[in-house]
Design an enzyme around this catalytic site. Structure first.
Site, mmCIF file in Angstrom:
data_model
loop_
_atom_site.group_PDB
_atom_site.id
_atom_site.type_symbol
_atom_site.label_atom_id
_atom_site.label_comp_id
_atom_site.label_asym_id
_atom_site.label_seq_id
_atom_site.Cartn_x
_atom_site.Cartn_y
_atom_site.Cartn_z
ATOM 1 N N GLU A 115 0.779 -1.161 -0.022
ATOM 2 C CA GLU A 115 -0.160 0.106 0.011
ATOM 3 C C GLU A 115 0.892 1.291 0.006
ATOM 4 O OE1 GLU A 115 -3.355 -2.005 2.742
ATOM 5 O OE2 GLU A 115 -2.267 -0.066 3.540
ATOM 6 N N CYS A 132 3.264 8.243 2.131
ATOM 7 C CA CYS A 132 3.778 7.215 3.014
ATOM 8 C C CYS A 132 4.073 5.861 2.008
ATOM 9 C CB CYS A 132 2.610 7.185 3.883
ATOM 10 S SG CYS A 132 2.793 5.656 4.886
ATOM 11 N N CYS A 163 4.964 -7.955 7.752
ATOM 12 C CA CYS A 163 6.097 -7.468 8.684
ATOM 13 C C CYS A 163 5.762 -8.493 9.674
ATOM 14 C CB CYS A 163 5.523 -6.217 9.257
ATOM 15 S SG CYS A 163 6.677 -5.544 10.523
ATOM 16 N N CYS A 195 3.173 -6.088 15.757
ATOM 17 C CA CYS A 195 2.619 -4.958 16.791
ATOM 18 C C CYS A 195 1.198 -5.417 17.055
ATOM 19 C CB CYS A 195 2.875 -3.769 16.498
ATOM 20 S SG CYS A 195 4.652 -3.491 16.348
ATOM 21 N N CYS A 248 -1.775 -3.409 14.944
ATOM 22 C CA CYS A 248 -1.215 -3.035 13.499
ATOM 23 C C CYS A 248 -1.909 -4.233 12.463
ATOM 24 C CB CYS A 248 0.133 -3.084 13.397
ATOM 25 S SG CYS A 248 0.707 -2.766 11.581
ATOM 26 N N CYS A 260 -2.007 1.207 8.171
ATOM 27 C CA CYS A 260 -1.157 0.399 7.316
ATOM 28 C C CYS A 260 -1.525 -1.145 7.253
ATOM 29 C CB CYS A 260 0.368 0.543 7.650
ATOM 30 S SG CYS A 260 0.988 -0.465 8.661
#
Ligand code: SF4
Length: 346
Positions: free
Chosen positions: A90, A103, A110, A114, A117, A331
């Protein structure tokens, strides 16, 4: 398969092209790509046909493909992009006054997990190549009517888990022959990867650093951000202090406000202790809910109460609204949703 032309150092490009054509042809080509944002050699009107053919035969000038575009009521535009190997990422364009911030993503998922997220809930995937990162920037520049003034590495992925490629991309866009992007207008954000902070400090590359802190209490941060167990707050603070000896820029601490998690009086006391002697500014960002996660957004009164207490902090503080809340602004949300959708279709 041809190599992407984006990310090839202009000096190396010139010497390669120089074996076949006069060097000024390379400078013309760079002007078309980075100045006029034209990526099809056939449209580069002042270049001779044999050179256009040579460029098409020698390099890949493809950019990420747009698969989905969502426009928010606040003006931000979110794109879901597909890379050559079918992986999705994205990027978001966020206008604010005279500023237009892009951004970008640095990975296709990832590994840091976290808890707040959407990207963290995906399986870890691959690192983006430097040309994938530059490709996002060129595509966004081509799509937008106004000039992109700022770039933040706060999209999908932890940039410090892909630091070599991210630094290559940054080095490239800062060159005079490419975008000549100012160091003070590029921000690298990390969840707190200490070796990466040291490496950036020692790299000589000038760029702003943001730390996604979200709690200055070790136990709370352990829960919110598993990376804290590996790189706990006291060691992280030392890394930030080291970085400050090498950088002309103030660090930004990002703190997402999550009710019942990090908005209490003791959370602020811990934040004051952690940030007290750092030259930094602190951005507070009300949590933008993700449907697949259990946290809630703070109410207006809770934000107001918190900010009143936060005014005691010695640093500059700012309340920032997360952009594009109505278009899955956090995100990874778009990609997660498309993956769920694809699974449902199977
Ligand atoms: S917040 Fe950043 S580091 Fe944490 S899981 Fe999401 S993308 Fe990864």
């Amino acid at each position: 398969m041809l190599s992407s032309i984006y990310g090839i150092d202009p000096g190396k490009l010139e010497s390669f092209i120089g074996d076949y054509f006069p060097a000024y042809r390379c400078r013309q080509l760079l002007k078309w790509i980075y100045g006029k944002k034209v990526f099809d050699p056939a449209l580069m009107t002042d270049l001779p046909d044999d050179f256009k053919e040579f460029v098409s035969r020698s390099f890949d000038l493809g950019l990420p493909e747009i698969r989905q575009k969502l426009v928010s009521t606040d003006g931000s535009i979110k794109y879901r992009l597909v890379l050559k190997d079918g992986k999705q990422i994205e990027m978001v364009l966020m206008p604010e006054g005279k500023k237009l911030t892009l951004c970008v993503s640095s990975q296709t998922g990832c590994a840091r997990g976290c808890l707040f997220c959407a990207t963290g809930s995906m399986k870890p995937a691959r690192n983006l190549e430097s040309h994938d990162i530059i490709g996002q920037i060129l595509l966004a520049s081509h799509l937008s009517d106004s000039k992109i003034t700022n770039i933040v590495f706060m999209g999908m992925g932890e940039p410090f888990d892909n630091l070599d490629n991210v630094l290559d991309a940054i080095r490239h866009i800062q060159l005079q022959d490419t975008l000549a992007f100012s160091p003070r207008r590029i921000t690298l954000s990390t969840c707190g990867i200490i070796p990466g902070i040291h490496k950036l400090a020692d790299s000589g590359i000038k760029v702003k650093l943001a730390l996604s802190l979200n709690s200055a209490n070790n136990e709370t941060r352990d829960e919110l951000m598993p990376v804290n167990k590996l790189y706990p707050l006291p060691a992280l603070k030392k890394a930030l202090q080291y970085y400050q000896t090498k950088s002309p820029f103030r660090i930004t601490l990002e703190y997402i406000l999550i009710p019942e998690v990090n908005m209490g009086y003791n959370d602020l006391k811990a934040l004051k202790r952690f940030s007290g002697d750092l030259s930094c500014k602190i951005n507070f960002i009300p949590y933008n809910p993700v449907s697949s996660l259990s946290y809630r957004a703070p109410e207006a009164k809770e934000i107001e109460d918190f900010m009143r207490l936060a005014a005691d902090l010695p640093q500059a503080i700012m309340l920032r609204r997360s952009k594009g809340a109505d278009i899955n602004g956090a995100c990874g949300q778009l990609v997660v949703r498309s993956q769920i959708h694809n699974k449902e279709q199977q």
